[in-house]
Scaffold this active site. Structure first.
Site, PDB file in Angstrom:
ATOM      1  N   GLY A 148       0.913  -1.124  -0.091  1.00  0.00           N
ATOM      2  CA  GLY A 148      -0.180   0.059  -0.127  1.00  0.00           C
ATOM      3  C   GLY A 148       0.747   1.338   0.008  1.00  0.00           C
ATOM      4  O   GLY A 148       2.070   1.328   0.490  1.00  0.00           O
ATOM      5  N   CYS A 149       0.594   2.223  -0.703  1.00  0.00           N
ATOM      6  CA  CYS A 149       1.147   3.734  -0.521  1.00  0.00           C
ATOM      7  C   CYS A 149       1.259   4.070   0.685  1.00  0.00           C
ATOM      8  O   CYS A 149       2.392   4.641   1.147  1.00  0.00           O
ATOM      9  CB  CYS A 149       0.564   4.489  -1.718  1.00  0.00           C
ATOM     10  SG  CYS A 149      -1.204   5.102  -1.377  1.00  0.00           S
TER      11      CYS A 149
END
Length: 341
Positions: A148-149
């Site tokens: 996930g960013c």
């Protein structure tokens, strides 16, 4: 040698970002693009900023001849990736950009995302895609699950410090601001310009944001007593993440831990002590900037990190991993300077 590359989910933001990066990559060539909802259209019509490129027409993913493909990027929505990847050839190298294979525990996935895992038989074959910390595993992997960013940003801040034992692992507070592309390209009323512009807001306050499962999976094993309060915010800019983290420790020891951990990392930049980063300075790039600032109160330190959620937080990371999987230089196609102003 040019490696034939397919992108499934090419009509989303991360799909378009993959194309932008691969366009200047010396060893990758986009030979198949899939977007079921846009099948039959030209990529330049879906994303006019890519109109200058000679790209294949969009098709449905099951129309692709995967026997001609060396590597596939899956830039599909969560849940959809599991269903599609389970039907792809078992010898195909795949980098998945969704959340579908990030969590090693399939029960943890079901609890976090609210649906049962659709391809549990594949989960153990996936390597977690935080490149700087899983290089060896990624280099020999067939399947890689992108982070996930938000989770990537937070881990770049916390991993070296927990490993070096220079912070109190039970006293971590992180406020993270992400641009609206982090919410994807699908139409959502809260993301309309009239709803989103000229303001910002926190969300998932006091509850478990889904990226907490990633933080706990990756960070809890590094330090006994790990505990973290994490509050994400959505801001009215397109690209970028700025994570501000409040820690208990010695600023110089924290700074030294980063210098040791990241001195040879091409994409992780430690700023001079006391300086903080800006999303302006990483926009459109695969770089992450980290700043360490001593607090006026002794023993309190603020660490701020900035990266582009679409690039270093997703598509750039995916290309970085693909380079390793194919035995290419890790930086290939990724040394584009940030776009400023």
């Amino acid at each position: 040698m040019s490696y034939s590359t397919a992108i499934i989910g090419a009509s989303g933001y991360t799909g378009a970002e993959l194309i932008r990066l691969i366009a200047t990559h010396p060893d990758l060539e986009v030979t198949a693009l899939a977007a079921n909802s846009k099948a039959g259209q030209n990529m330049g019509d879906v994303f006019p900023h890519l109109r200058h490129l000679d790209l294949p027409q969009l098709v449905t993913w099951d129309e692709i001849d995967f026997g001609t493909i060396d590597l596939c990027f899956c830039a599909l929505p969560h849940k959809t990736s599991q269903e599609v990847i389970s039907q792809l050839p078992r010898d195909l190298k795949i980098v998945d950009l969704s959340a579908d294979f990030r969590l090693r525990d399939v029960q943890a996935y079901a609890e976090t995302y609210g649906n049962p895992h659709a391809a549990p038989e594949l989960q153990s074959d996936f390597v977690y895609g935080l490149t700087e910390y899983y290089r060896d595993q990624i280099s020999s992997a067939r399947l890689v699950a992108g982070t996930g960013c938000n989770a990537a940003t937070g881990q770049y801040i916390l991993r070296p410090l927990l490993q070096a034992g220079v912070i109190d692992p039970s006293d971590i507070v992180m406020d993270l601001i992400c641009g609206v592309t982090g919410a994807g390209r699908s139409l959502k009323e809260p993301l309309l310009h009239g709803e989103m512009s000229e303001g910002t807001h926190a969300y998932a306050v006091g509850s478990r944001h889904r990226h907490m499962a990633e933080f706990e999976q990756e960070l809890a094993p590094l330090a006994e007593g790990f505990a973290m309060r994490f509050t994400p915010h959505l801001a009215p800019f397109n690209r970028g993440i700025l994570a501000t983290t409040y820690l208990t420790g010695d600023a110089q020891a924290i700074y030294d831990a980063y210098q040791t951990a990241y001195k040879d990392e091409p994409f992780l930049t430690l700023l001079p002590l006391g300086e903080t980063p800006s999303t302006h300075h990483v926009r459109g790039s695969n770089f992450c900037h980290i700043g360490v600032v001593p607090d006026v109160r002794e023993g309190q330190v603020t660490v701020v990190a900035a990266l582009d959620n679409l690039c270093k937080g997703s598509s750039g990371q995916a290309v970085q991993n693909a380079n390793l999987m194919l035995g290419l230089p890790e930086t290939s196609g990724l040394m584009l300077a940030p776009c400023f102003p």
